[in-house]
Design an enzyme around this catalytic site. Structure first.
Site, PDB file in Angstrom:
ATOM      1  N   LYS A  39       0.849  -1.205   0.000  1.00  0.00           N
ATOM      2  CA  LYS A  39       0.000   0.000   0.000  1.00  0.00           C
ATOM      3  C   LYS A  39       0.882   1.252   0.000  1.00  0.00           C
ATOM      4  O   LYS A  39       0.639   2.191  -0.754  1.00  0.00           O
ATOM      5  CB  LYS A  39      -0.946  -0.019   1.211  1.00  0.00           C
ATOM      6  CG  LYS A  39      -2.057  -1.068   1.086  1.00  0.00           C
ATOM      7  CD  LYS A  39      -2.853  -1.283   2.368  1.00  0.00           C
ATOM      8  CE  LYS A  39      -3.857  -2.411   2.195  1.00  0.00           C
ATOM      9  NZ  LYS A  39      -4.631  -2.719   3.401  1.00  0.00           N
ATOM     10  N   GLN A  66      -4.602  -1.546   9.591  1.00  0.00           N
ATOM     11  CA  GLN A  66      -4.552  -2.882   9.003  1.00  0.00           C
ATOM     12  C   GLN A  66      -5.144  -3.903   9.968  1.00  0.00           C
ATOM     13  O   GLN A  66      -4.808  -3.939  11.153  1.00  0.00           O
ATOM     14  CB  GLN A  66      -3.092  -3.238   8.638  1.00  0.00           C
ATOM     15  CG  GLN A  66      -2.938  -4.512   7.839  1.00  0.00           C
ATOM     16  CD  GLN A  66      -3.594  -4.458   6.455  1.00  0.00           C
ATOM     17  OE1 GLN A  66      -3.710  -3.411   5.841  1.00  0.00           O
ATOM     18  NE2 GLN A  66      -4.024  -5.598   5.960  1.00  0.00           N
ATOM     19  N   ASP A 120     -10.886   2.893   4.066  1.00  0.00           N
ATOM     20  CA  ASP A 120     -11.167   1.455   4.029  1.00  0.00           C
ATOM     21  C   ASP A 120     -12.666   1.192   3.905  1.00  0.00           C
ATOM     22  O   ASP A 120     -13.069   0.076   3.592  1.00  0.00           O
ATOM     23  CB  ASP A 120     -10.666   0.787   5.322  1.00  0.00           C
ATOM     24  CG  ASP A 120      -9.421  -0.048   5.094  1.00  0.00           C
ATOM     25  OD1 ASP A 120      -9.211  -0.496   3.952  1.00  0.00           O
ATOM     26  OD2 ASP A 120      -8.666  -0.243   6.064  1.00  0.00           O
TER      27      ASP A 120
HETATM   28  N1  GUN Z   1      -7.068  -6.929   6.250  1.00  0.00           N
HETATM   29  C1  GUN Z   1      -7.493  -7.675   5.202  1.00  0.00           C
HETATM   30  N2  GUN Z   1      -8.028  -6.885   4.252  1.00  0.00           N
HETATM   31  C2  GUN Z   1      -7.943  -5.625   4.702  1.00  0.00           C
HETATM   32  C3  GUN Z   1      -8.334  -4.369   4.170  1.00  0.00           C
HETATM   33  O1  GUN Z   1      -8.874  -4.241   3.072  1.00  0.00           O
HETATM   34  N3  GUN Z   1      -8.072  -3.292   4.940  1.00  0.00           N
HETATM   35  C4  GUN Z   1      -7.500  -3.395   6.161  1.00  0.00           C
HETATM   36  N4  GUN Z   1      -7.299  -2.281   6.857  1.00  0.00           N
HETATM   37  N5  GUN Z   1      -7.130  -4.545   6.686  1.00  0.00           N
HETATM   38  C5  GUN Z   1      -7.349  -5.647   5.962  1.00  0.00           C
END
Ligand code: GUN
Length: 293
Positions: free
Chosen positions: A52, A96, A119
């Site tokens: 990311k 995350q 998100d």
């Molecule tokens: N863990 C698995 N997928 C995601 C996501 O799309 N965003 C976040 N923040 N954590 C995750």
């Protein structure tokens, strides 16, 4: 059978974001800024967050990675989020998941300023998505939508079967596919661990979204000819032949299912790459301050 190529589509989305960012900055606006919080050292989370951050750089965004020890107390994490909420330079905040056991995930998500919720996990964002109002759509379902759109896949009136009902993927994609929009206007069936006759239901599907997290679960005898298959699975399985020691497996038994499909996403190289492109789109939108809650 045509591959829905996450590499090509995500690259094309990222090119567009890059161009929009250049224009945005040349109009005197600030550089879009994503702040990511990573707690602990979970291998998969480390990989996702690193990707990311790298992708932010690629499209001309600023990014901040804030790391915390696995044993962090909830109060300290809350303080960090409140600080990012107040920071006017930060457009998007991402925590995350999963978080360690001592931390209440729901409480943390609810704390993020909905204007910065790139998100799309905040109840405000989800509520707006359900109502079809402009908001941040969670990255994985948004990535799937961008993929279907790119390949101009017909969805109206189709029967879409979603396997999995998670807040992150199954539930939101089922809502998006049923919306009165394109891609959308599907008749949607949501299947899960208690579903009876899963095979029979899948055999009725024009579109299958496999998002249950069990490697190679969907077999050829569960898929009708010419179905569109979207594989959301990304499970690490031990594989001694790989340098890393593991291989990435989807929820679809690709080798047997692919020949029956009109379109299918591979793993890796499918939906996974699209989620990052979708996150970048949300971050740009946050910077534009288009979404005001
Ligand atoms: N863990 C698995 N997928 C995601 C996501 O799309 N965003 C976040 N923040 N954590 C995750």
């Amino acid at each position: 059978m045509q591959i829905l190529d996450g590499k090509i589509v995500s690259q094309s989305v990222k090119e567009k974001i890059k161009e929009k960012t250049i224009l945005f900055k040349s109009n005197g606006n600030k550089t879009p800024h994503l702040a990511a919080i990573l707690v602990g050292t979970n291998g998969a989370s480390e990989t996702y967050v690193a990707s990311k951050v790298k992708n932010c750089e690629e499209v001309g965004f600023k990014s901040s990675l804030i790391r915390f020890d696995e044993n962090i107390e909830e109060a300290a994490l809350i303080e960090a989020i409140e600080k990012l909420n107040r920071d006017e330079d930060v457009d998007g905040i991402l925590v995350q998941l999963p978080l360690p056991k001592q931390i209440n995930e729901e409480k943390i998500i609810n704390l993020i300023n909905p204007d910065k919720d790139v998100d799309g996990f905040h109840p405000m964002s989800i509520g707006k998505m359900v109502q079809g109002l402009p908001t941040f759509i969670p990255a994985t379902p948004y990535g799937i939508i961008l993929m279907l759109e790119h390949y101009k896949i017909e969805t109206s009136g189709k029967h879409a079967v979603v396997i999995g009902r998670s807040n992150i993927v199954g539930r939101p994609i089922s809502i998006l596919l049923s919306r009165n929009a394109y891609p959308g206007n599907c008749t949607v069936t949501v299947c899960h661990s208690r579903t009876k006759n899963l095979k029979e239901i899948c055999l009725q599907a024009d579109i299958i979204v496999a998002a249950l997290g069990i490697p190679e679960f969907l077999k050829a005898d569960m898929v009708k000819e010419n179905a569109v298959v979207v594989d959301v699975g990304i499970t690490r399985v031990v594989d001694a032949t790989k340098k890393s020691g593991f291989a990435i497996k989807g929820d679809v038994d690709f080798a047997s299912v692919a020949p029956k499909c009109s379109y299918i996403t591979p793993v890796p190289g499918g939906v996974g790459l699209m989620t990052i492109a979708a996150l970048l789109m949300n971050t740009f939108t946050a910077a534009e301050l288009k979404i005001k809650h």
